[in-house]
Design a protein around this motif. Structure first.
Motif, short mmCIF file in Angstrom:
data_model
loop_
_atom_site.label_atom_id
_atom_site.label_comp_id
_atom_site.label_asym_id
_atom_site.label_seq_id
_atom_site.Cartn_x
_atom_site.Cartn_y
_atom_site.Cartn_z
N THR A 40 -2.42 6.31 2.49
CA THR A 40 -3.50 5.26 2.21
C THR A 40 -2.65 3.97 2.19
OG1 THR A 40 -4.88 6.60 0.97
CG2 THR A 40 -5.27 4.27 0.75
N LEU A 41 -1.46 4.00 1.51
CA LEU A 41 -0.53 2.81 1.46
C LEU A 41 0.07 2.59 2.76
CD1 LEU A 41 1.36 1.04 0.03
CD2 LEU A 41 3.07 2.67 -0.32
N THR A 42 0.32 3.48 3.69
CA THR A 42 0.87 3.21 4.90
C THR A 42 -0.22 2.35 5.60
OG1 THR A 42 2.35 5.06 4.69
CG2 THR A 42 1.76 4.02 7.00
N ASN A 43 -1.39 2.96 5.67
CA ASN A 43 -2.49 2.31 6.15
C ASN A 43 -2.86 0.95 5.63
OD1 ASN A 43 -5.71 1.99 6.68
ND2 ASN A 43 -5.05 3.84 8.21
N GLU A 44 -2.92 0.71 4.84
CA GLU A 44 -2.83 -0.86 4.03
C GLU A 44 -2.02 -1.67 4.48
OE1 GLU A 44 -5.46 -2.01 2.26
OE2 GLU A 44 -6.75 -0.22 2.83
N ILE A 45 -0.72 -0.99 4.68
CA ILE A 45 0.64 -1.99 5.04
C ILE A 45 0.19 -2.29 6.32
CG2 ILE A 45 2.92 -1.68 5.66
CD1 ILE A 45 3.50 -0.02 2.85
N ARG A 46 -0.05 -1.53 7.27
CA ARG A 46 -0.33 -1.80 8.74
C ARG A 46 -1.51 -2.72 9.10
NH1 ARG A 46 4.22 -1.74 9.72
NH2 ARG A 46 5.26 0.15 10.08
N LYS A 47 -2.58 -2.85 8.05
CA LYS A 47 -3.29 -3.99 8.18
C LYS A 47 -2.97 -5.20 7.92
CE LYS A 47 -7.09 -1.10 6.03
NZ LYS A 47 -8.10 -1.24 4.85
N HIS A 48 -1.73 -5.52 7.36
CA HIS A 48 -1.23 -6.86 7.21
C HIS A 48 0.22 -6.95 7.71
CE1 HIS A 48 -4.46 -7.31 4.52
NE2 HIS A 48 -4.33 -6.08 3.98
#
Length: 418
Positions: A185-193
Motif C-alpha cells: 500500500t505504501l508503494t502504491n501511495e508513493i507512486r501517486k506522488h
C-alpha cells in the motif's frame, strides 16, 4: 585538499592498478605493503576517506590488516584471493564497505564503482520502513557503511510524512507486513506522488511466497529482496538502483541543457517557465519575461570565425549568471536568450536588465589576443495574461523595436513599440 585513499597491498602490480584507479577518481593515494607499514602510517595520520585492504600480507596472513584499518576509523574494502566460505564469513562479520575477490579484471572495475559511489552517496537519503527494530537497524548499518544518509519509519503512514520532509531521499526500502499501512500500500501511495525517475522503491519480505515480489513490482516497486538477504546481494541491488536513478538524471540533464553555454535550453525553459508563471499568477506575484539578443552577431562570425561566436555566447551566459541570481535563464537558440524574473517591481526589473546590458557593453571580451566589443538588445513584457509562446512573441516584438531603433538598448512591450 583531495581526499586520501590508503592502498594496503603487497603485490606491486596490483597496488599500481589500484593506485591508478584512485588517482582517476581524484584521490591522493598512499600505499602500504605490510601490516607494520600500515600501522605506522595510521598512527601518524588516520585521515583517509577509505582504504583497500589486501586480506593476506607477508606479516598478516589471516586478515589482521582489516581490524587494524577499521580500528583507526577508516572505512575499508577488502581485496582477497581467498574464496572459501570461512574467509568470506570472517570478512563479513566486520563492518567493511565490501569485499572483492581477485578473480579477474572485473574485480578492479567493481572496485572503481564502489569507490565512486562511496563518495557520490554522501548526502543521498534512504528511507528504511520496517516495524522490526532489529531489521531496521541491520539495514541502516549496511547503508551507513556506504555513506548514505538514513531515515527510518515503523509504518507506511510515517514513511509518507518523512518523504515530504526530506527531498534528498532517493530510495525507500520497505517491508511488506507492517501496522497501519503495509509495504505494498505504501508503494502504491508513493507512486501517486513520486515518479520512479526520481525515487526508487525496494520491497523486502521474509514471506516464502513468490507472489509478493510480483505484487511489489506491479504496485510500482523497482526491486525486491527476500529476507534474510546476504550483504553482497543487498549492496548490488542498492548500487544498481542508485546507478539507474543517476543515469536517468544525466539523460534529463543532457536533454535540458544547451551544449555550448551549459544554460538550460529551450525545452527546459518552456517547462520551468510555464510552471513558475502559473504559480506567480495564482499568488499575484509580479513577473516579467525578457528576450536578449546579441547585436550584429553575424559580423562576429564573419569577421573572426564561428569559434569566436561560440566564445561570445559563452561569455553572455556568464554575464547572465552574474546578474540574474534568482530568475530563470536559458539559451533558446542561436544568439537569443530568455529571462524570467519575478517578485520585484517593474522599475527594479528594468534596472536589473539594463545593468546587465550595460555591463556587457562596457566589458571587452578577449579572444586570440583581440578585444571584441559586444552589445545586446533586450525586449521585455510584464505580467502578460497570454500563454508563454505569446509572451515570447510580445518580448520579441519589443526586442525588434530595440534593434530597429539603434540596438544596445532595452524596450518594453506595449510602450508604443509595436
Amino acid at each position: 585538499m583531495p581526499e586520501r585513499l590508503l592502498v594496503v597491498e603487497d603485490s606491486k602490480p596490483i597496488a599500481k592498478v589500484i593506485s591508478q584507479i584512485g588517482k582517476a577518481l581524484n584521490f591522493d593515494v598512499v600505499v602500504a605493503s605490510s601490516l607494520a607499514e600500515t600501522e605506522k602510517i595510521l598512527q601518524g595520520d588516520s585521515q583517509f576517506f577509505a582504504a583497500t585492504i589486501d586480506y593476506a600480507l607477508p606479516d598478516a596472513m589471516d586478515g589482521e590488516a582489516i581490524e587494524c584499518v577499521l580500528s583507526h576509523g577508516v572505512p575499508g574494502i577488502v581485496i582477497t584471493g581467498k574464496m572459501d566460505e570461512t574467509t568470506r564469513q570472517k570478512i563479513l562479520s566486520q563492518p567493511v564497505i565490501d569485499y572483492i575477490p581477485k578473480e579477474n579484471s572485473q574485480a578492479f572495475l567493481y572496485l572503481k564503482r564502489v569507490l565512486h559511489w562511496q563518495r557520490a552517496n554522501q548526502g543521498s537519503g534512504v528511507l528504511v520502513v520496517d516495524d522490526s527494530v532489529a531489521a531496521r537497524s541491520h539495514i541502516v548499518e549496511l547503508l551507513k557503511r556506504r555513506n548514505f544518509t538514513t531515515y527510518v519509519a515503523d509504518n507506511g503512514v510515517k514513511a509518507l510524512e518523512i518523504l515530504k520532509q526530506y527531498p534528498n531521499i532517493k530510495m525507500v526500502i520497505t517491508d511488506l507486513e507492517m501496522p497501519e499501512m503495509d509495504g505494498i500500500t505504501l508503494t502504491n501511495e508513493i507512486r501517486k506522488h513520486y515518479h520512479r525517475d526520481n525515487l526508487s522503491v525496494i520491497g523486502i519480505s521474509g514471506a516464502t511466497s513468490g507472489v509478493h515480489s510480483a505484487r511489489f513490482i506491479k504496485n510500482g516497486a523497482d526491486d525486491f529482496l527476500r529476507k534474510p538477504f546476504c550483504p553482497e546481494e543487498f549492496y548490488c541491488r542498492i548500487t544498481q538502483n542508485i546507478e539507474s536513478l543517476n543515469n536517468i538524471e544525466q539523460i534529463k540533464r543532457a536533454a535540458n541543457t544547451d551544449y555550448l553555454t551549459e544554460l538550460p535550453n529551450r525545452r527546459a525553459f518552456f517547462h520551468d517557465a510555464n510552471i513558475n508563471i502559473e504559480k506567480y499568477r495564482a499568488n499575484h506575484v509580479p513577473f516579467a519575461l525578457a528576450m536578449l539578443d546579441v547585436d550584429h552577431f553575424k559580423r562576429v562570425n564573419d569577421q573572426y570565425g564561428h569559434e569566436a561566436g561560440d566564445h561570445v555566447l559563452k561569455a553572455i551566459a556568464l554575464f547572465l549568471r552574474k546578474h540574474i541570481k534568482s530568475g530563470i535563464i536559458a539559451r533558446l537558440g542561436g544568439e537569443e536568450f530568455a529571462i524570467l524574473l519575478a517578485g520585484i517591481d517593474k522599475d527594479q526589473i528594468l534596472t536589473k536588465l539594463d545593468d546587465l546590458r550595460a555591463d556587457i557593453s562596457i566589458t571587452p571580451l578577449s579572444y586570440n589576443d583581440q578585444q571584441l566589443n559586444i552589445n545586446v538588445s533586450i525586449g521585455v513584457c510584464f505580467n502578460s495574461t497570454e500563454e508563454l509562446t505569446q509572451q515570447i512573441n510580445q518580448a520579441d516584438n519589443a526586442l525588434y523595436y530595440a534593434k530597429e531603433n539603434g540596438r544596445n538598448q532595452l524596450a518594453v512591450s506595449g510602450e508604443d513599440n509595436e
